[in-house]
Enzyme design. Structure first.
Site, PDB file in Angstrom:
ATOM      1  CD  GLU A  45      -4.157  -5.589   4.362  1.00 25.20           C
ATOM      2  OE1 GLU A  45      -2.918  -5.608   4.162  1.00 25.20           O
ATOM      3  OE2 GLU A  45      -4.744  -4.665   4.950  1.00 25.20           O
ATOM      4  CD  GLU A  84      -3.008  -1.062   2.242  1.00 29.73           C
ATOM      5  OE1 GLU A  84      -2.919  -0.167   3.113  1.00 29.73           O
ATOM      6  OE2 GLU A  84      -3.919  -1.909   2.254  1.00 29.73           O
TER       7      GLU A  84
END
Length: 787
Positions: free
Chosen positions: A495, A420
């Protein structure tokens, strides 16, 4: 220093040299002294930055770096050690402190953010011809190291290891002093990170000609029919200018030590494969000869297994399709913070396997080596993630260190180059950095591939242009359009989920910052367990995914802040006690007979009011009964769950289900008051080495032996023959200490449960563990220890 790199697919075995102890790896965890420094006041930081310690080698000025500094008043500690977990909680209007779980550490708390460590040791004068290398597996963070007043170096990140050759600075036959300063003022992550030398330390003693301590042996296998060829690459370091040429000899043994391959070919016929069900580990033994003698040797555990990734059919292990049933995990645990005894790694992985998990993502940093050892031994795939997407000198070197350290582990099936990175992941700079890191990975480990955990949907620009396997963090609505536009790029859910729930709480409680223990509440970017798993299970080309998270963890409190001090994301709480969603996953990730009812049935004062009842099972249908009366029968949808609204009446709520003709039953009952303490040890014995550990899970039962699920009694603990090192109960809003002085250990039950971790003492004997609570008879359990 001369270096040589040798590549071998074959080798020979020298029986005469097999048992020679030519390399030593000594555990360096014991005998340390510790004291807090101060990041803003040099006088309270033992004059660090006042004393001119850099002017001359060996001049430590008037600081605690001096070898003869009097540290008798310092605290005695054993590594691994996390000083932050013992600090108080403090509410401050600061988002970074929120994310780290409110422990009073970091730049806002200079009095708690510097840690000094000292240790004295001796070396035998007879070993003066060898090399001595001190190795730290992890220090959080920004560490500096001295030996005998001489500065050795520093290390920036708290998630990668560091090593220092201390040979030139040693006093042979006399006392030596090593000093470490750790500065935890600056955060690296947005979650609890701990502070100090929180992983193991080692003293490596090797010959001047030896296999490199990092990446010196690389073992991988290749299956051809019913035969495995074992490929071994070696790297030799030579520290003597007149060192003669070195030669390499290798052989393979099974786990009992029987030689199975040597001579002209390292070929293992009909090998036992490493798999999730049977994680068999062979040993590769590498001998280094120089001047006619064996001067070094190393034994590496490895597994024979084949990983294949297909863009249309997903992941294969040894030719068998594997849907990734994974979880992401941070590295802390109740009571001990980031400084876990090795046994806790096996304990946690074992809990995950019981749930049906087959893959572990090390979020968001390289794991401790013992976690990988546990996954190798127990059969768990690992997505091995680095801390930062950064190809610069320091973080680039850290990624190389990670690959060299971990590439022999059969559990590691893929690398993750980052997570991220919202600032750069869609820009050209992110693409360039990713290209560099993927190239590094391919050069150091061409047997695996890599992914990147991207929190974007149908976006190709940037990192996703160059990453071999596309990773999706949430954004599941983008899956199908991305797949349609990029059908040649394999896809995995790096995720997913992020359901938030509080174990044993079934109503929203904004005062105590609790959320209901159902698979029903999740942040706007996320999904329920059921939503994501139905998506993954229904798409053959999707490899599966990693649910956020396997366990609750300190920091990142969501959806609330103070008094909440840790996450609610876990499928289990911080102690490893299951939440309701655990049984959803177990229903669809295993072949076990699963039938679970939530909530408990202690609802005094709510008589006649409707209670949401969830049933998780992998049976075909379920009929629910309250006090013998049927509340209806329902068919179980594939990858789903069942719900009833039940008007509460005390008594017995029972589910009856049928699975392939087999009758399953489960029930919850209204209990009486606590009558007896129950201690459930995680094992029956442990090693008396001063490092092994055991987990005691504590509950209470009523007079009929039924566990009381809403008990919150204060429990008191003591242990002889071992030492308590941490306590917890899974309450995300508990501000009770995790650490106490001996004689003061205590913890409240949270919804019926709490946990105590005890570490063994040195030597054979037994650990006697006692639990007491007001109004109840004390409980006692004995665990044997072996030398």
């Amino acid at each position: 220093m001369k270096k040589a790199i040798l590549f071998f697919a074959v080798g020979c075995w020298c029986a005469a040299a097999a048992g020679q102890p030519v390399r030593q790896r000594l555990n360096f965890d014991g005998g340390w002294k510790f004291h807090l420094g101060n990041a803003s006041d040099p006088h309270r930081d033992f004059n660090y930055s006042i004393g001119n310690i850099l002017a001359k080698t060996g001049d430590a000025a008037n600081t605690c770096i001096k070898a003869d500094f009097d540290d008798r008043s310092w605290q005695s500690v054993q590594l691994p050690h996390d000083w932050a977990v013992g600090l108080p909680f403090q509410q401050v209007a600061n988002a970074d402190l929120d994310m780290h779980g409110y422990h009073a550490v970091g730049a806002l708390f200079p009095e708690n953010s510097i840690g000094w460590y000292r240790k004295t040791f001796t070396v035998d004068r007879a070993d003066s011809g060898k090399r001595f290398v001190i190795q730290f597996d992890g220090i959080f963070r920004d560490s500096k190291v001295w030996v005998n007043n001489c500065y050795l170096g520093g290390h920036f990140s708290g998630y990668s290891g560091s090593s220092y050759d201390i040979t030139d600075f040693l006093h042979w036959g006399g006392k030596n002093t090593i000093v470490v300063r750790a500065d935890a003022s600056q955060d690296e992550g947005w979650f609890y990170e701990g502070a100090g030398i929180y992983r193991h330390a080692w003293l490596n003693i090797v010959n001047n000609t030896h296999l490199a301590l990092l990446g010196g042996v690389f073992v991988h296998t290749e299956m051809k029919g019913d035969e495995a060829t074992v490929h071994i690459a070696t790297k030799i370091d030579k520290y003597h200018p007149n060192a003669s040429d070195a030669s390499i000899e290798t052989y393979i043994t099974d786990r009992e030590g029987k030689k199975v391959a040597s001579g002209s070919s390292l070929a293992v016929p009909h090998p036992k494969l490493w798999s999730l069900e049977s994680p068999y580990l062979y040993r590769a033994v590498v001998l280094v000869r120089s001047g006619g003698q064996v001067v070094d040797s190393q034994t590496v555990r490895f597994g024979v297994r084949t990983i294949t990734i297909d863009k249309d059919r997903g992941l294969f292990l040894n030719g068998k399709p594997i849907k990734v049933q994974g979880v992401c995990c941070h590295q802390d645990h109740a009571g001990v913070g980031s400084a876990l005894p090795d046994y806790l790694q096996y304990y946690r992985v074992g809990l995950l396997k019981e749930m049906g998990v087959n893959a572990y993502r090390s979020s968001h940093n390289p794991p401790t080596p013992e976690l990988l050892d546990a996954c190798d031994s127990l059969g768990m795939l690992v997505l091995d993630e680095t801390r930062l997407l950064n190809s610069g000198a320091e973080y680039g070197a850290d990624f190389e260190w990670q690959i060299l350290r971990d590439r022999n582990h059969p559990s590691v099936f893929m690398w993750s180059i980052g997570n991220e990175e919202w600032v750069i992941q869609q820009r050209a700079i992110g693409k360039q950095i990713a290209q560099h890191q993927v190239m590094r990975q391919q050069q150091l480990d061409p047997t695996r591939t890599s992914t990147y955990a991207a929190n974007v949907g149908n976006v190709f620009r940037g990192v996703n242009e160059v990453i071999p396997v596309r990773g999706f963090n949430y954004n599941l609505k983008g899956l199908d359009p991305y797949r349609a536009e990029h059908p040649d790029q394999p896809i995995i859910g790096t995720e997913v989920a992020s359901t938030v729930s509080t174990r044993g709480v079934y109503e929203t409680d904004t005062v105590n910052a609790y959320v209901p223990d159902y698979d029903s509440v999740y942040p706007p970017w996320a999904s329920t367990a059921e939503q994501w798993w139905k998506i993954a299970a229904g798409r053959e080309w999707m490899m599966g995914g990693f649910a956020w998270t396997g366990f609750d963890y300190r920091g990142e409190p969501t959806p609330y802040r103070w008094p909440d001090i840790n996450s609610h994301f876990g499928i289990m709480d911080m102690c490893g006690f299951p939440k309701t969603v655990y049984y959803y996953y177990q229903s669809w990730w295993t072949d076990k007979d699963v039938l679970h009812i939530a909530p408990h049935w202690n609802w005094k004062g709510k008589e006649g009011k409707e209670i949401p009842v969830w049933v998780n099972t992998n049976a075909e249908n379920v009929e629910l009964f309250l006090n013998g009366k049927s509340l209806g029968k329902k068919d179980m949808p594939r990858n789903g769950h069942l719900e009833w609204m039940v008007a509460y009446a005390p008594g017995r709520l029972e589910a009856v289900a049928y699975k392939k003709g087999k009758k399953l039953t489960a029930a919850v009952e209204t209990t009486g008051e606590p009558s007896r303490i129950v201690v459930s040890p995680s094992r029956t014995s442990m090693r008396g080495d001063g490092a092994d550990a055991i987990v005691y899970n504590i509950s209470v039962v009523d007079r009929q032996g039924r566990e009381v699920p809403d008990a919150n009694l204060l429990m008191h603990f003591s242990a002889t023959g071992g030492g308590i090192i941490g306590v917890g109960n899974g309450d995300p809003s508990s501000h009770e200490p995790d650490k106490f002085e001996d004689g003061g250990w205590q913890r409240r039950l949270f919804n019926g449960r709490c946990q105590v971790i005890v570490q063994s003492a040195a030597g054979a004997g037994e650990v006697v563990f006692l639990v007491a609570a007001e109004g109840l008879p004390a409980a006692r359990t004995v665990t044997s220890t072996t030398p």
